[in-house]
Motif scaffolding. Structure first.
Motif, PDB file in Angstrom:
ATOM      1  N   PRO A  13       0.834  -1.219   0.000  1.00 49.61           N
ATOM      2  CA  PRO A  13       0.000   0.000   0.000  1.00 49.61           C
ATOM      3  C   PRO A  13       0.860   1.256   0.000  1.00 49.61           C
ATOM      4  O   PRO A  13       0.568   2.215  -0.719  1.00 49.61           O
ATOM      5  N   ARG A  17       1.273   4.286  -2.820  1.00 48.73           N
ATOM      6  CA  ARG A  17       1.076   5.708  -2.547  1.00 48.73           C
ATOM      7  C   ARG A  17       2.285   6.535  -3.003  1.00 48.73           C
ATOM      8  O   ARG A  17       2.136   7.640  -3.508  1.00 48.73           O
ATOM      9  N   GLN A  55     -13.135   6.953  -3.973  1.00 49.90           N
ATOM     10  CA  GLN A  55     -13.434   6.736  -2.556  1.00 49.90           C
ATOM     11  C   GLN A  55     -14.776   6.052  -2.326  1.00 49.90           C
ATOM     12  O   GLN A  55     -15.160   5.798  -1.193  1.00 49.90           O
ATOM     13  N   LEU A 203     -18.417  -2.556 -13.633  1.00 42.21           N
ATOM     14  CA  LEU A 203     -18.156  -1.118 -13.763  1.00 42.21           C
ATOM     15  C   LEU A 203     -16.797  -0.808 -13.151  1.00 42.21           C
ATOM     16  O   LEU A 203     -16.508  -1.258 -12.044  1.00 42.21           O
ATOM     17  N   TYR A 204     -15.994  -0.064 -13.879  1.00 44.72           N
ATOM     18  CA  TYR A 204     -14.695   0.336 -13.331  1.00 44.72           C
ATOM     19  C   TYR A 204     -14.778   1.740 -12.754  1.00 44.72           C
ATOM     20  O   TYR A 204     -15.571   2.572 -13.212  1.00 44.72           O
ATOM     21  N   GLN A 205     -13.916   1.981 -11.769  1.00 42.96           N
ATOM     22  CA  GLN A 205     -13.833   3.321 -11.181  1.00 42.96           C
ATOM     23  C   GLN A 205     -13.317   4.313 -12.207  1.00 42.96           C
ATOM     24  O   GLN A 205     -12.663   3.947 -13.184  1.00 42.96           O
TER      25      GLN A 205
ATOM     26  N   SER B   3     -11.570  12.768   2.171  1.00 44.82           N
ATOM     27  CA  SER B   3     -10.597  12.301   1.192  1.00 44.82           C
ATOM     28  C   SER B   3      -9.187  12.312   1.767  1.00 44.82           C
ATOM     29  O   SER B   3      -8.366  11.464   1.427  1.00 44.82           O
ATOM     30  N   ALA B   4      -8.901  13.276   2.667  1.00 46.35           N
ATOM     31  CA  ALA B   4      -7.583  13.306   3.303  1.00 46.35           C
ATOM     32  C   ALA B   4      -7.416  12.088   4.205  1.00 46.35           C
ATOM     33  O   ALA B   4      -6.356  11.451   4.239  1.00 46.35           O
ATOM     34  N   ALA B   6      -8.898   9.265   3.813  1.00 47.01           N
ATOM     35  CA  ALA B   6      -8.719   8.114   2.939  1.00 47.01           C
ATOM     36  C   ALA B   6      -7.302   8.074   2.393  1.00 47.01           C
ATOM     37  O   ALA B   6      -6.714   6.998   2.227  1.00 47.01           O
ATOM     38  N   PHE B   7      -6.754   9.258   2.123  1.00 47.74           N
ATOM     39  CA  PHE B   7      -5.389   9.327   1.599  1.00 47.74           C
ATOM     40  C   PHE B   7      -4.409   8.736   2.609  1.00 47.74           C
ATOM     41  O   PHE B   7      -3.543   7.918   2.271  1.00 47.74           O
ATOM     42  N   GLY B  10      -4.743   5.084   2.984  1.00 50.59           N
ATOM     43  CA  GLY B  10      -4.208   4.401   1.805  1.00 50.59           C
ATOM     44  C   GLY B  10      -2.754   3.992   1.940  1.00 50.59           C
ATOM     45  O   GLY B  10      -2.284   3.121   1.214  1.00 50.59           O
ATOM     46  N   TRP B  11      -2.021   4.644   2.854  1.00 46.91           N
ATOM     47  CA  TRP B  11      -0.604   4.279   3.036  1.00 46.91           C
ATOM     48  C   TRP B  11      -0.462   2.945   3.779  1.00 46.91           C
ATOM     49  O   TRP B  11       0.586   2.316   3.746  1.00 46.91           O
ATOM     50  N   SER B  13      -3.230   0.455   4.068  1.00 38.71           N
ATOM     51  CA  SER B  13      -4.134  -0.661   3.741  1.00 38.71           C
ATOM     52  C   SER B  13      -4.287  -0.787   2.227  1.00 38.71           C
ATOM     53  O   SER B  13      -4.152   0.197   1.503  1.00 38.71           O
ATOM     54  N   GLU B  14      -4.566  -2.013   1.806  1.00 40.78           N
ATOM     55  CA  GLU B  14      -4.753  -2.273   0.367  1.00 40.78           C
ATOM     56  C   GLU B  14      -5.996  -1.523  -0.109  1.00 40.78           C
ATOM     57  O   GLU B  14      -6.998  -1.455   0.608  1.00 40.78           O
ATOM     58  N   PRO B  15      -5.926  -0.948  -1.281  1.00 43.21           N
ATOM     59  CA  PRO B  15      -7.102  -0.226  -1.781  1.00 43.21           C
ATOM     60  C   PRO B  15      -8.225  -1.190  -2.155  1.00 43.21           C
ATOM     61  O   PRO B  15      -7.988  -2.381  -2.367  1.00 43.21           O
ATOM     62  N   PRO B  17     -11.006  -2.843  -4.633  1.00 37.99           N
ATOM     63  CA  PRO B  17     -10.873  -3.188  -6.061  1.00 37.99           C
ATOM     64  C   PRO B  17     -11.257  -1.995  -6.937  1.00 37.99           C
ATOM     65  O   PRO B  17     -12.065  -1.151  -6.537  1.00 37.99           O
ATOM     66  N   THR B  18     -10.666  -1.941  -8.118  1.00 41.54           N
ATOM     67  CA  THR B  18     -10.915  -0.803  -9.008  1.00 41.54           C
ATOM     68  C   THR B  18     -12.208  -0.968  -9.796  1.00 41.54           C
ATOM     69  O   THR B  18     -12.521  -0.155 -10.642  1.00 41.54           O
ATOM     70  N   PHE B  19     -12.897  -2.070  -9.543  1.00 41.02           N
ATOM     71  CA  PHE B  19     -14.132  -2.306 -10.292  1.00 41.02           C
ATOM     72  C   PHE B  19     -15.218  -2.822  -9.352  1.00 41.02           C
ATOM     73  O   PHE B  19     -14.947  -3.165  -8.202  1.00 41.02           O
ATOM     74  N   GLU B  20     -16.400  -2.868  -9.883  1.00 39.27           N
ATOM     75  CA  GLU B  20     -17.529  -3.365  -9.103  1.00 39.27           C
ATOM     76  C   GLU B  20     -18.354  -4.275 -10.005  1.00 39.27           C
ATOM     77  O   GLU B  20     -18.633  -3.921 -11.159  1.00 39.27           O
TER      78      GLU B  20
END
Lengths: 389, 373
Positions: A13, A17, A55, A203-205, B3-4, B6-7, B10-11, B13-15, B17-20
């Motif tokens: 992670p 970043r 997010q 659906l992708y982000q 968002s901060a 979450a930022f 993010g350092w 924990s794993e993000p 998935p980029t999809f749903e």
């Protein structure tokens, strides 16, 4: 250059970043014009660092443009009014006119959503990654979902931007037309969402770079910048991309859907060209320079940054580094063709509306984009431009 | 500052998935098969002439009956090369005769759909088509006692044989004169069926065949069936209704002759195989000449080639933009001939009435003159 070995020793992670931070810095250092950098920096931070688009929460974007009322309602732009009438007459209904009962299997080699040539086989092989046929079909399916998802996100941006532009535009005829475009964009959003949900199921982000551009356009207070960004650049890109997709897909429902969408998009770009040619003729040299610089930087962003990191994260993270993936994508035949199509459309339009002076041309020359100058603009594209994509 | 937060998170924990994975939203409802599309099973294929076949059809099990009126056509959809091709074919069967619906198709050398039907479709196969449409029909009245003249050129006999049989069966006091023109004897479609009908309905049905090239002993008319020949053959030109279907030059000649003989325009019904309803376009399977009046340039549009493509290929500087019928940049005025235009497109009703066409999505169906460039 980031030392890959140093990153390899970090928890993944954190390594990710660090990459994000370096990516944002790369964008910032890439932007030569400091004024443009100041304009774009907040959006770059929100898109690339804070990743606000990823997010899983709604993203408020404060707009600060000025709505332009004119209570005189003078008929002032006949070509635009004609475009409005055409748009009114040609509203289509995605629910009724597209055959949603069509069976779509994105992994069907007989009717692929996109051709298997989409897979950058050689580039992946250079990093020791070999996909068998089934994996290639799955990759194409995922990449298709990703690409269509990005266009769907772009359509959401276009929906809001066209609504804003309708408020801002100076001509009553432009407001008439703008309202039809709002409806067009809603319909595009609807059909892309429906296709992704009901036919592809995935659906992708939003891509961070697309988010950055949308964020910058939404928040910019200058109406013509929104116009330039959305009508000329994003819509121009969309028209090129849709034409290319239309040519390459063998899936009947998507093909039919794109045919309808392209008809609308052609009008949208035409509208942008009409409006800005007249508006830019009235700007001071300083204002024109500002728009030229902004356009150039955004064009470079669009050229260099549409690299499908979301697909990388899903498929190849851990198997190759992100810079390696960026290289593979940048050199892939698909993206090469994609970029060519996009700039073949864009550059002639910039020339036509008057923001391609010898000064900025030198910048385009440096990044290899002047080859598209002298082409036909939105009102005089060759058949080959669209049909051969 | 979500968002901060979450930022920072993010350092460590794993993000996500980029999809749903998504299920279709309820808002889309249950998709129904496209309203106008239906599946039809081919129950018989009849070779009428060396290049013409009749496909007898029935709805696939569990679907609605295929209803149609004499003179109407079916639009057949064929997927080929990633494109759905649509072509209209008239019913050759008569609903009044209780026959199963049938379309008759001439194989065109460059015709994507006609070649597909001839080369690949066999008994038992399924076709995708729209419901029957078309206005080249007749309102029959059992009490009517009228004279109906029909003139067919080549495969133009298809709707006419359906109309003729329907009139004869549903109007016992009406008579039909049917003139059929073909290139040669071998190309006469429905020759036996027409003979049978003539025998059954004599003297109410009179059929006359004309061939361009007559062999020795040919009992019919020799030479092309044009307007002059039609008037000569009819002798008595009184008619309550005329129906004409065939190649454009023949139709123009026949219609002009009928008008010259005093038959009112309202009595003459024509079927040009050249109309486009929403989403339905029969792209001509043949070449045609396109003349650009201002320059006098004349080009040949190949089958499947738009007027724009033909003009550009010949070096004519035509305006255009989207090439998809969306922007109107290629609008030109047609002053003569027939075109088929892909629908939908952006032309207004008024422009259509004034004779404008979009060069990028219009196909010449006969020799065409464009008042431009």
């Amino acid at each position: 250059m980031l030392p890959d070995r140093a990153l390899a020793s970090m928890p993944s992670p954190a390594a990710r970043r660090v990459r994000d931070v370096f990516d944002a810095m790369k964008v910032a250092t890439r932007v030569e014009n400091k004024k443009v950098l100041v304009d774009l920096a907040p959006s770059v931070a929100r898109g690339l660092l804070l990743k606000e688009g990823k997010q899983g929460e709604p993203v408020p974007m404060r707009a600060s443009h000025e709505a332009y009322f004119d209570f005189r309602y003078q008929g002032d732009y006949p070509e635009m009014y004609e475009l409005y009438r055409r748009a009114v007459q040609n509203q289509w209904d995605g629910d009724r006119q597209l055959d949603w009962s069509t069976d779509v299997d994105p992994q069907n080699p007989e009717k692929p959503v996109f051709p298997i040539e989409l897979v950058p086989m050689e580039g992946l092989a250079a990093h020791g990654i070999h996909l068998d046929h089934a994996e290639q079909m799955r990759f194409v399916s995922d990449f298709s979902c990703w690409l269509l998802s990005q266009f769907m996100h772009g359509e959401q941006g276009a929906l809001f931007a066209s609504a804003q532009v309708t408020e801002c535009v100076r001509w009553t005829d432009g407001k008439f037309y703008g309202a039809t475009q709002v409806m067009d964009e809603a319909r595009h959003l609807e059909v892309f969402l429906r296709y992704l949900e009901s036919k592809l199921g995935k659906l992708y982000q939003v891509n961070d770079n697309l988010f950055t551009i949308l964020d910058a356009l939404m928040r910019d207070s200058r109406w013509d910048m929104k116009f330039l960004g959305m009508q000329i650049m994003v819509e121009g890109l969309a028209l090129g991309a849709f034409s290319m997709m239309y040519q390459s897909t063998r899936e009947p429902l998507l093909k039919e859907m794109l045919r309808y969408v392209i008809q609308d998009e052609a009008r949208h770009v035409h509208y942008g060209v009409l409006a800005l040619k007249r508006h830019f003729a009235e700007l001071s040299p300083r204002e024109l320079r500002e728009r030229e610089d902004w356009t150039f930087e955004v064009a470079c962003l669009m050229r260099d940054r549409f690299l499908a990191h979301e697909i990388y994260d899903e498929w190849f993270a851990g198997h190759m580094t992100r810079p390696q993936w960026d290289q593979v994508m940048s050199n892939s035949p698909f993206l090469t063709q994609f970029r060519q199509t996009m700039f073949k459309r864009l550059v002639p339009n910039l020339e036509y509306i008057g923001i391609f002076s010898p000064r900025i041309r030198a910048h385009y020359d440096k990044v290899g984009l002047t080859q598209y100058a002298g082409g036909r603009n939105a009102s005089e594209l060759t058949a080959e431009d669209l049909l051969a994509a | 500052m979500p968002s901060a937060t979450a930022f920072i998170r993010g350092w460590f924990s794993e993000p996500a998935p980029t999809f749903e994975i998504r299920k279709p939203s309820a808002r889309w409802g249950t998709p129904q098969p496209h309203q106008s599309r239906r599946q039809l099973r081919v129950v018989e294929v009849v070779q009428e002439t060396p290049n013409t076949r009749t496909f007898v059809l029935e709805p696939v099990a569990g679907t609605a009956p295929l209803t149609y009126r004499a003179g109407q056509h079916l639009t057949v959809l064929v997927d080929a090369g990633g494109t759905t091709h649509r072509r209209c074919y008239s019913f050759s069967s008569s609903p009044a005769a209780g026959q199963r619906p049938a379309i008759t198709v001439k194989r065109m050398p460059d015709g994507v759909v006609s070649r597909h039907l001839h080369d690949h479709v066999r008994t038992g196969d399924t076709l995708v088509a729209t419901d029957a449409t078309g206005h080249f029909t007749i309102a029959t009245d059992p009490a009517a006692a009228r004279k109906v003249v029909m003139v067919a050129g080549g495969v133009g006999i298809t709707p006419l044989i359906s109309l003729a049989e329907t009139v004869l069966r549903e109007e016992p006091q009406s008579q039909v004169v049917l003139l059929c023109g073909n290139r040669s004897e071998a190309e006469i479609i429905f020759r036996q069926r027409l003979a049978r009908l003539e025998a059954e309905f004599a003297p109410r049905l009179v059929v006359r065949h004309a061939v361009d090239v007559a062999s020795p002993g040919w009992p019919g008319l020799a030479g092309p069936l044009d307007g002059t020949r039609v008037l000569e053959t009819l002798g008595d030109t009184r008619a309550d209704a005329c129906y004409v279907c065939g190649p454009e030059p023949m139709m123009e000649s026949v219609c002009a002759a009928l008008a010259g003989a005093g038959i009112g325009r309202e009595c003459v019904h024509t079927e040009r195989f050249a109309y486009a309803t929403a989403n339905t376009t029969r792209i001509p399977d043949h070449t045609a000449e396109v003349t650009f009046a201002a320059s006098g340039k004349r080009v040949t549009a190949r089958a499947g080639q738009t007027i724009l493509q033909a003009g550009l290929e010949a070096g004519i500087d035509l305006p255009y933009s989207c090439t998809m019928g969306g922007c109107g940049a290629c609008k030109v005025k047609k002053v003569a001939g027939t075109v088929v235009t892909s629908e939908p497109n952006c032309l207004s009703d008024r422009e259509r009435e004034e004779g404008y066409v979009l060069a990028c999505c219009s196909y010449a169906d006969s020799d065409v003159t464009i008042d431009h460039h």
